[in-house]
Design a protein around this motif. Sequence first.
Motif, short mmCIF file in Angstrom:
data_model
loop_
_atom_site.label_atom_id
_atom_site.label_comp_id
_atom_site.label_asym_id
_atom_site.label_seq_id
_atom_site.Cartn_x
_atom_site.Cartn_y
_atom_site.Cartn_z
N ASN A 71 0.83 -1.21 0.00
CA ASN A 71 0.00 0.00 0.00
C ASN A 71 0.86 1.26 0.00
O ASN A 71 0.51 2.25 -0.65
CB ASN A 71 -0.96 0.00 1.19
CG ASN A 71 -2.08 -0.99 1.01
OD1 ASN A 71 -2.41 -1.40 -0.09
ND2 ASN A 71 -2.67 -1.41 2.12
N LEU A 72 1.96 1.24 0.72
CA LEU A 72 2.86 2.39 0.71
C LEU A 72 3.47 2.59 -0.67
O LEU A 72 3.54 3.71 -1.17
CB LEU A 72 3.98 2.22 1.75
CG LEU A 72 3.58 2.40 3.20
CD1 LEU A 72 4.76 2.05 4.10
CD2 LEU A 72 3.11 3.81 3.47
N VAL A 73 3.91 1.52 -1.28
CA VAL A 73 4.51 1.61 -2.61
C VAL A 73 3.50 2.10 -3.63
O VAL A 73 3.82 2.91 -4.51
CB VAL A 73 5.07 0.23 -3.03
CG1 VAL A 73 5.44 0.22 -4.50
CG2 VAL A 73 6.26 -0.15 -2.16
N SER A 74 2.26 1.67 -3.51
CA SER A 74 1.26 1.98 -4.52
C SER A 74 0.90 3.47 -4.59
O SER A 74 0.33 3.91 -5.59
CB SER A 74 -0.01 1.15 -4.30
OG SER A 74 -0.68 1.57 -3.13
N ILE A 75 1.27 4.26 -3.59
CA ILE A 75 0.96 5.69 -3.66
C ILE A 75 1.69 6.36 -4.83
O ILE A 75 1.27 7.40 -5.31
CB ILE A 75 1.28 6.45 -2.35
CG1 ILE A 75 2.78 6.53 -2.09
CG2 ILE A 75 0.50 5.86 -1.18
CD1 ILE A 75 3.18 7.47 -0.96
N THR A 76 2.76 5.72 -5.31
CA THR A 76 3.53 6.30 -6.40
C THR A 76 2.81 6.19 -7.74
O THR A 76 3.14 6.90 -8.69
CB THR A 76 4.91 5.64 -6.51
OG1 THR A 76 4.74 4.24 -6.82
CG2 THR A 76 5.69 5.80 -5.22
N GLY A 77 1.83 5.33 -7.84
CA GLY A 77 1.14 5.09 -9.11
C GLY A 77 0.34 6.28 -9.62
O GLY A 77 -0.09 6.27 -10.77
N ALA A 78 0.17 7.29 -8.82
CA ALA A 78 -0.58 8.48 -9.25
C ALA A 78 0.32 9.54 -9.90
O ALA A 78 -0.17 10.54 -10.39
CB ALA A 78 -1.33 9.08 -8.07
N PHE A 79 1.63 9.32 -9.89
CA PHE A 79 2.53 10.31 -10.46
C PHE A 79 2.36 10.38 -11.98
O PHE A 79 1.97 9.39 -12.61
CB PHE A 79 3.98 10.02 -10.09
CG PHE A 79 4.28 10.24 -8.63
CD1 PHE A 79 3.84 11.38 -7.98
CD2 PHE A 79 5.01 9.32 -7.90
CE1 PHE A 79 4.12 11.60 -6.64
CE2 PHE A 79 5.29 9.52 -6.57
CZ PHE A 79 4.85 10.66 -5.93
N THR A 80 2.73 11.54 -12.54
CA THR A 80 2.45 11.77 -13.96
C THR A 80 3.62 12.39 -14.72
O THR A 80 3.43 12.88 -15.82
CB THR A 80 1.24 12.72 -14.10
OG1 THR A 80 1.54 13.95 -13.43
CG2 THR A 80 -0.03 12.12 -13.52
N THR A 81 4.81 12.36 -14.13
CA THR A 81 5.95 13.00 -14.80
C THR A 81 7.12 12.03 -14.93
O THR A 81 7.28 11.11 -14.12
CB THR A 81 6.44 14.25 -14.04
OG1 THR A 81 6.98 13.84 -12.77
CG2 THR A 81 5.32 15.26 -13.84
N ALA A 82 7.94 12.30 -15.94
CA ALA A 82 9.13 11.49 -16.16
C ALA A 82 10.10 11.62 -14.98
O ALA A 82 10.79 10.66 -14.63
CB ALA A 82 9.80 11.90 -17.46
N ASP A 83 10.15 12.81 -14.38
CA ASP A 83 11.03 13.00 -13.21
C ASP A 83 10.64 12.07 -12.07
O ASP A 83 11.49 11.46 -11.42
CB ASP A 83 10.99 14.44 -12.73
CG ASP A 83 11.71 15.40 -13.67
OD1 ASP A 83 12.50 14.94 -14.51
OD2 ASP A 83 11.47 16.61 -13.55
N ARG A 84 9.34 11.99 -11.82
CA ARG A 84 8.88 11.11 -10.73
C ARG A 84 9.07 9.65 -11.10
O ARG A 84 9.38 8.82 -10.24
CB ARG A 84 7.41 11.40 -10.38
CG ARG A 84 7.24 12.58 -9.48
CD ARG A 84 7.95 12.36 -8.16
NE ARG A 84 7.66 13.45 -7.25
CZ ARG A 84 8.35 13.68 -6.16
NH1 ARG A 84 9.36 12.91 -5.82
NH2 ARG A 84 8.05 14.69 -5.38
N LEU A 85 8.88 9.30 -12.35
CA LEU A 85 9.12 7.93 -12.80
C LEU A 85 10.56 7.53 -12.50
O LEU A 85 10.82 6.46 -11.94
CB LEU A 85 8.83 7.80 -14.29
CG LEU A 85 9.16 6.45 -14.94
CD1 LEU A 85 8.31 5.34 -14.34
CD2 LEU A 85 8.97 6.53 -16.44
#
Length: 133
Positions: A71-85
């Motif tokens: 669940n903690l890891v899954s919070i990243t799935g809402a990101f929308t930028t190459a920098d965050r990727l």
Amino acid sequence: LGSLSRFQQETLLSDLLKRSLSEDVRSQDTVLVIGAVAGNSKGRNLAWEFVKSNWSEFDRRYGKGGFALMNLVSITGAFTTADRLKDVGDFFQSHKAPSAERTIQQSLERIKLNITWLENNRQSIKEWMISKQ
């Protein structure tokens, strides 16, 4: 707990995140708080930075398995930028989480899909929003 995550002031959200690690908060509720803050557009980046900063504690608490780390890891799935990727990929490259490996890969894929969707639809959404003014 969810209501506390709806504030728009980043200082209040940061304070809530810090307090979520308190011994006054049940361990399983910490994950709920972080997820709720991440669901707030003002808190998404704060929650991710908090997870990274406190990763050793989260790995200690939840790293043996179960849904909490996923669940903690899954919070990243809402990101929308190459920098965050890149940030998410780099972080989990150097901070292995075997019990959440599948969730990590799914989150990275979701970020890629979000980036592609925005690239493909940004202009038409912009035009539509302008037409509604």
